[in-house]
Enzyme design. Structure first.
Site, PDB file in Angstrom:
ATOM      1  N   ASP A   8      71.173 106.428  28.965  1.00 39.21           N
ATOM      2  CA  ASP A   8      70.294 107.070  29.938  1.00 39.21           C
ATOM      3  C   ASP A   8      69.920 106.003  30.970  1.00 39.21           C
ATOM      4  OD1 ASP A   8      68.281 105.530  28.795  1.00 39.21           O
ATOM      5  OD2 ASP A   8      67.045 107.221  28.156  1.00 39.21           O
ATOM      6  N   CYS A  65      69.639 103.497  25.167  1.00 41.54           N
ATOM      7  CA  CYS A  65      68.515 104.004  25.962  1.00 41.54           C
ATOM      8  C   CYS A  65      67.458 102.916  25.976  1.00 41.54           C
ATOM      9  CB  CYS A  65      68.001 105.351  25.443  1.00 41.54           C
ATOM     10  SG  CYS A  65      67.302 105.361  23.786  1.00 41.54           S
ATOM     11  N   THR A  67      64.777 102.400  24.031  1.00 44.06           N
ATOM     12  CA  THR A  67      64.513 101.889  22.681  1.00 44.06           C
ATOM     13  C   THR A  67      65.694 102.043  21.728  1.00 44.06           C
ATOM     14  OG1 THR A  67      63.724 104.060  22.017  1.00 44.06           O
ATOM     15  CG2 THR A  67      62.064 102.514  22.857  1.00 44.06           C
ATOM     16  N   HIS A  98      78.631  99.035   4.883  1.00 42.91           N
ATOM     17  CA  HIS A  98      78.004  99.877   3.859  1.00 42.91           C
ATOM     18  C   HIS A  98      77.873 101.348   4.251  1.00 42.91           C
ATOM     19  CE1 HIS A  98      75.828  96.256   1.774  1.00 42.91           C
ATOM     20  NE2 HIS A  98      77.110  96.036   1.992  1.00 42.91           N
ATOM     21  N   HIS A 133      80.245 102.000  -1.899  1.00 43.60           N
ATOM     22  CA  HIS A 133      79.582 102.644  -0.748  1.00 43.60           C
ATOM     23  C   HIS A 133      80.203 103.998  -0.412  1.00 43.60           C
ATOM     24  CE1 HIS A 133      77.361  98.997  -0.270  1.00 43.60           C
ATOM     25  NE2 HIS A 133      78.496  98.317  -0.255  1.00 43.60           N
TER      26      HIS A 133
END
Ligand code: RB5
Length: 148
Positions: A8, A65, A67, A98, A133
């Site tokens: 963004d 973005c 955050t 993992h 995993h």
């Protein structure tokens, strides 16, 4: 490998840095924007990238973005996506080993371009470890397909 990438308005500079990295690593990509200049809504970018990955049009996705949080929340709503929000190199490696994460999310207001480049490079170069995993990731897939 082909990577779908988008940001963004809050992630444009790191996206440019990662596009440069993809060029240097000779990795094919599809850049889904955004164009600079105005404020946009992160789900409009996260969901198309996630869909490219689940449809097999791209192998992995990278979303940026402010955050990284909005992008990761939105991408993880798409069935088949395991989007990891990562701001350190250790986690970049661990989430490939993992979790077999297929989308990497980062926040440009959290880390700088140098660290973002190292994170993306590590994430792109690391393969899923499988083994113990495998079944953990399978439990997520089973939940998504209502087998649990
Ligand atoms: C945009 O201002 C900001 O909310 C967005 O880039 C992101 O951080 C959302 O999680």
């Amino acid at each position: 490998m082909k990577v779908a990438i988008a940001s963004d308005h809050g992630g444009i500079n790191i996206r440019k840095e990662i596009l440069q990295l993809l060029d240097e690593m000779n990795i094919d990509y599809e850049d889904l924007g955004c164009e600079g200049g105005c404020s946009v809504d992160y789900p409009d970018y996260a969901i198309p990238v996630a869909e490219k990955v689940v449809k097999g049009e791209c192998d992995r996705g990278i979303l940026i973005c402010g955050t990284g949080i909005g992008m990761s929340i939105a991408a993880n709503k798409v069935k088949g996506i395991r989007c990891a929000l990562v701001h350190d190199v250790f986690s970049a490696k661990a989430t490939r080993l993992h979790n077999d994460s297929n989308i990497l999310a980062m926040g440009e207001r959290v880390i700088g371009p140098g660290l973002a480049r190292e994170i993306a490079k590590t994430w792109l170069e690391t393969d899923f470890e499988g083994g113990r995993h495998e079944n953990r990731v399978k439990k997520i897939k089973d939940y998504e397909t209502e087998k649990l």
